[in-house]
Scaffold this motif. Structure first.
Motif, PDB file in Angstrom:
ATOM      1  N   ASP A   7       0.834  -1.202   0.000  1.00 35.54           N
ATOM      2  CA  ASP A   7       0.000   0.000   0.000  1.00 35.54           C
ATOM      3  C   ASP A   7       0.869   1.253   0.000  1.00 35.54           C
ATOM      4  O   ASP A   7       0.490   2.278  -0.558  1.00 35.54           O
ATOM      5  CB  ASP A   7      -0.911   0.018   1.233  1.00 35.54           C
ATOM      6  CG  ASP A   7      -1.898  -1.141   1.229  1.00 35.54           C
ATOM      7  OD1 ASP A   7      -2.605  -1.298   0.218  1.00 35.54           O
ATOM      8  OD2 ASP A   7      -1.947  -1.877   2.222  1.00 35.54           O
ATOM      9  N   GLN A  65       4.015   3.602 -10.830  1.00 33.52           N
ATOM     10  CA  GLN A  65       2.652   4.125 -10.716  1.00 33.52           C
ATOM     11  C   GLN A  65       1.868   3.965 -12.015  1.00 33.52           C
ATOM     12  O   GLN A  65       0.641   4.040 -12.007  1.00 33.52           O
ATOM     13  CB  GLN A  65       2.684   5.587 -10.271  1.00 33.52           C
ATOM     14  CG  GLN A  65       3.048   5.744  -8.794  1.00 33.52           C
ATOM     15  CD  GLN A  65       3.283   7.177  -8.393  1.00 33.52           C
ATOM     16  OE1 GLN A  65       3.572   8.051  -9.233  1.00 33.52           O
ATOM     17  NE2 GLN A  65       3.182   7.456  -7.102  1.00 33.52           N
ATOM     18  N   SER A 114      -2.076   3.798  -7.291  1.00 31.40           N
ATOM     19  CA  SER A 114      -2.226   4.123  -5.873  1.00 31.40           C
ATOM     20  C   SER A 114      -0.919   4.005  -5.091  1.00 31.40           C
ATOM     21  O   SER A 114      -0.840   4.438  -3.930  1.00 31.40           O
ATOM     22  CB  SER A 114      -3.272   3.198  -5.229  1.00 31.40           C
ATOM     23  OG  SER A 114      -2.843   1.835  -5.286  1.00 31.40           O
TER      24      SER A 114
END
Length: 251
Positions: A140, A167, A172
Motif C-alpha cells: 500500500d 505508478q 495508488s
C-alpha cells in the motif's frame, strides 16, 4: 482496521532496513496488532534476527516466488509471524526472469492470508530489481529508512523515481514516509536531515532513530529491542516511530 501492507526499502544498503522492519513489527505486535514480516533479502538478515541459531529454515520465500507454493509462514511470538528468506534468494532475479506476470507474483501469494493480519511488513534487498518490484506492487505504501549521509540521500532519489515509474502499473502506489536512522548530532547528519525534510517535508516522520549499540546487539540475540533492552534509546525511538506510523494510518 483494514490490512496495511508496508514495504521498507532503500536503494542503498546499510541504512537500517532490517532492524527497522524487525523493531517496528515487534512493536506493533506488542501493541496487539497481528503482524506478518516478509524477508525478501538474500542475506536473510531479518530471518536470522528472529531465528539466529537455525541454519536450515526449510521452505523460504524463494520457493513461493519461483515454484508457486504457499508462503511458508512461521510463528515467532504472540501476534508476530515471519516468512523466512534463504541464500537462494540471491539467485531469485534470474530464477524469476521467465515466469509469467513475474512483477505481481507476491501480490497473488498474499491473497490467501491477507485477512489474518493488521500489518504486513516487507524487508527488501538494496536493489531495484524484480524482487523489489514485487514488494512495491504488493504494498500500500513504501517507507524509507535512511542514515543521514550523502549516499543514502542519493539512493532515496533513485527510489523516488522508481516508485513514480511503477505508478503506471499501480496508480495508488506512493511513498508513505521517510525517517532518519542511526542519527547523531554531527554536522553532516543535520545537513542531510534538513535536505530530506526540504524535499520530503510532507512525509518525513518526526521520530529519529538515534545511534544505539543495543540495536546492533539485539539483532543476533533472537530478541527484539523491546525484550533485549527496553530502556534503551533504540526501544524508545522505535516505540515512538511505530506509534507515529499507526497514527498516520488511522487518519
Amino acid at each position: 482496521m483494514s490490512l496495511k501492507i508496508i514495504t521498507l526499502a532503500n536503494y542503498k544498503g546499510g541504512v537500517s532496513k532490517t532492524s527497522s522492519t524487525a523493531s517496528i513489527g515487534a512493536c506493533m505486535a506488542r501493541m496487539g496488532k497481528k503482524v506478518l514480516l516478509i524477508d525478501l533479502d538474500g542475506q536473510a538478515n531479518l530471518t536470522m534476527y528472529f531465528i539466529p541459531n537455525e541454519e536450515d529454515n526449510g521452505a523460504s520465500i524463494f520457493d513461493s516466488l519461483v515454484n508457486n507454493v504457499p508462503l511458508p509462514v512461521k510463528h515467532i511470538k504472540e501476534n508476530l509471524d515471519l516468512v523466512p528468506s534463504s541464500l537462494e534468494m540471491a539467485s531469485a532475479e534470474i530464477a524469476m526472469t521467465n515466469l509469467l506476470a513475474r512483477e505481481q507474483l507476491l501480490s497473488r501469494l498474499l491473497e490467501p492470508i491477507r485477512q489474518n493480519y493488521d500489518y504486513i511488513l516487507m524487508d527488501c534487498p538494496p536493489s531495484l530489481g524484480i524482487v523489489t518490484t514485487n514488494a512495491f506492487l504488493a504494498a500500500d505504501e513504501i517507507i524509507v529508512p535512511m542514515t543521514p549521509e550523502l549516499l543514502p540521500l542519493k539512493g532515496m532519489r533513485l527510489l523516488d523515481a522508481f516508485v513514480t515509474s511503477l505508478q503506471r502499473i499501480k496508480p495508488s502506489l506512493r511513498l508513505g514516509g521517510v525517517f532518519i536512522a542511526r542519527y547523531n548530532h554531527r554536522k553532516l547528519n543535520k545537513a542531510v536531515e534538513e535536505a530530506v525534510k526540504s524535499r520530503y517535508e510532507a512525509i518525513t516522520f518526526k521520530t529519529r532513530i538515534r545511534e544505539n549499540i543495543a540495536l546492533a546487539e539485539s539483532a543476533g540475540s533472537g530478541k527484539s529491542i523491546f525484550e533485549y533492552d527496553p530502556q534503551s534509546n533504540g526501544a524508545k525511538d522505535y516505540q515512538a516511530l511505530t506509534e507515529e506510523i499507526i497514527s498516520r494510518n488511522q487518519q
